[in-house]
Write an enzyme that holds these catalytic residues in place. Structure first.
Site, PDB file in Angstrom:
ATOM      1  N   LYS A   1      -0.124  11.591   5.367  1.00  0.00           N
ATOM      2  CA  LYS A   1       0.166  10.559   6.366  1.00  0.00           C
ATOM      3  C   LYS A   1       0.728   9.307   5.704  1.00  0.00           C
ATOM      4  O   LYS A   1       1.713   8.718   6.170  1.00  0.00           O
ATOM      5  CB  LYS A   1      -1.101  10.251   7.153  1.00  0.00           C
TER       6      LYS A   1
ATOM      7  N   LYS B   1       0.837  -1.209   0.000  1.00  0.00           N
ATOM      8  CA  LYS B   1       0.000   0.000   0.000  1.00  0.00           C
ATOM      9  C   LYS B   1       0.868   1.253   0.000  1.00  0.00           C
ATOM     10  O   LYS B   1       0.543   2.243  -0.675  1.00  0.00           O
ATOM     11  CB  LYS B   1      -0.936   0.003   1.202  1.00  0.00           C
TER      12      LYS B   1
END
Length: 297
Positions: A241, A173
């Site tokens: 983030k 990811k």
């Protein structure tokens, strides 16, 4: 008997993912830290309502979490009235959030101490993919647990891949988020350059989409680029983030990520300008801002 499913986290992504599970016939129990949202979901779908993550785990064979960041997942899993207090031997925790691979492995270890199992299964595809059930799901953990969860993944996603042991899903990811961020930034540069050169933005996207430069970003984010209506499908502050996770992984594995670091700073500047809650395609505004001569029409 079909497995009972718990779902924690009903945000932009979590709500439609959970809704698809209900529509597929699964017995769902939900919890959200904003209680009103969980109550609304339960009222709309007929899902069961739990007052805590512990209660979700008590009432479920499989618990799915979809939360913003590592501290959020830690709190929901390890905190007071958390999943670990209610999870039973033989249960399965599936974290579909995007968090640190290090945190993932630590949580998986704690889950195993309870006699349960954990998969990390972050997703790509944004709110559109979540609504349409076409997400790309990259899964880390044991093969046996992956096969157990596959029917659930097939409701929520289209591309479902077991990528390795615990934490591997989060590593993939991180790689995905690098490619998406850099693609958005590249398209933004192309649009500003072409527009300043007198070419209509829609024509630029039409041409680029038909050649080697074509990519999914231009397809999914086309209307946002053209309208400058940046209602979030995926907030820029969350992508910031995610790039932080990627950069930390790069440091851990000794991998240079120079352009990722640059785009990370662009996303940080969006937060500082108050644009962090906008869609990540609003990176276009950063390039426009950098290209501005400071005059107003």
């Amino acid at each position: 008997m079909p497995e009972r499913i718990g779902f924690i986290g009903l945000g932009i992504m979590g709500w439609p993912m959970a809704e698809n599970l209900v529509q597929a016939g699964y017995d769902l129990t939900v919890h959200n830290r904003t209680k009103k949202k969980a109550e609304e979901f339960a009222k709309n779908t007929g899902a069961g309502l739990a007052q805590s993550p512990k209660e979700v785990a008590n009432n479920s064979d499989v618990v799915i979490t979809m939360l913003p960041d590592s501290p959020d997942v830690r709190q929901v899993v390890e905190g007071e009235e958390g999943v670990l207090e209610g999870i039973r031997e033989g249960s399965l925790l599936i974290d579909m959030s995007t968090i640190s691979p290090v945190v993932t492995r630590e949580l998986a270890s704690e889950v195993r101490k309870k006699g349960a199992s954990m998969l990390d299964a972050p997703v790509s595809g944004g709110d559109v993919g979540a609504k349409e059930g076409t997400l790309s799901i990259m899964v880390g953990g044991e093969q046996e647990d992956f096969e157990r969860a596959r029917p659930l993944f097939e409701v929520m996603g289209r591309t479902i891949t077991h990528v390795g042991p615990s934490g591997a899903g989060q590593v993939v990811k991180a790689a995905n988020q690098i490619v998406v961020a850099l693609s958005i930034e590249a398209v933004s540069e192309a649009l500003v350059l072409g527009s300043r050169g007198g070419v209509a933005p829609e024509k630029i996207l039409d041409v680029l989409s038909g050649g080697l430069a074509g990519n999914r970003v231009m397809e999914v984010k086309r209307e946002k680029f053209l309208s400058h209506a940046f209602e979030p499908g995926f907030r820029a502050e969350l992508h910031h983030k995610d790039l932080g996770i990627a950069l930390a992984a790069g440091r851990e594995y000794g991998v240079a990520l120079p352009v990722t670091a640059l785009v990370d700073q662009m996303l940080l500047s969006m937060k500082k300008k108050g644009w962090g809650g906008e869609d990540h395609s609003a990176l276009l505004r950063v390039i426009e801002d950098l290209s501005s001569d400071g005059t107003t029409e």
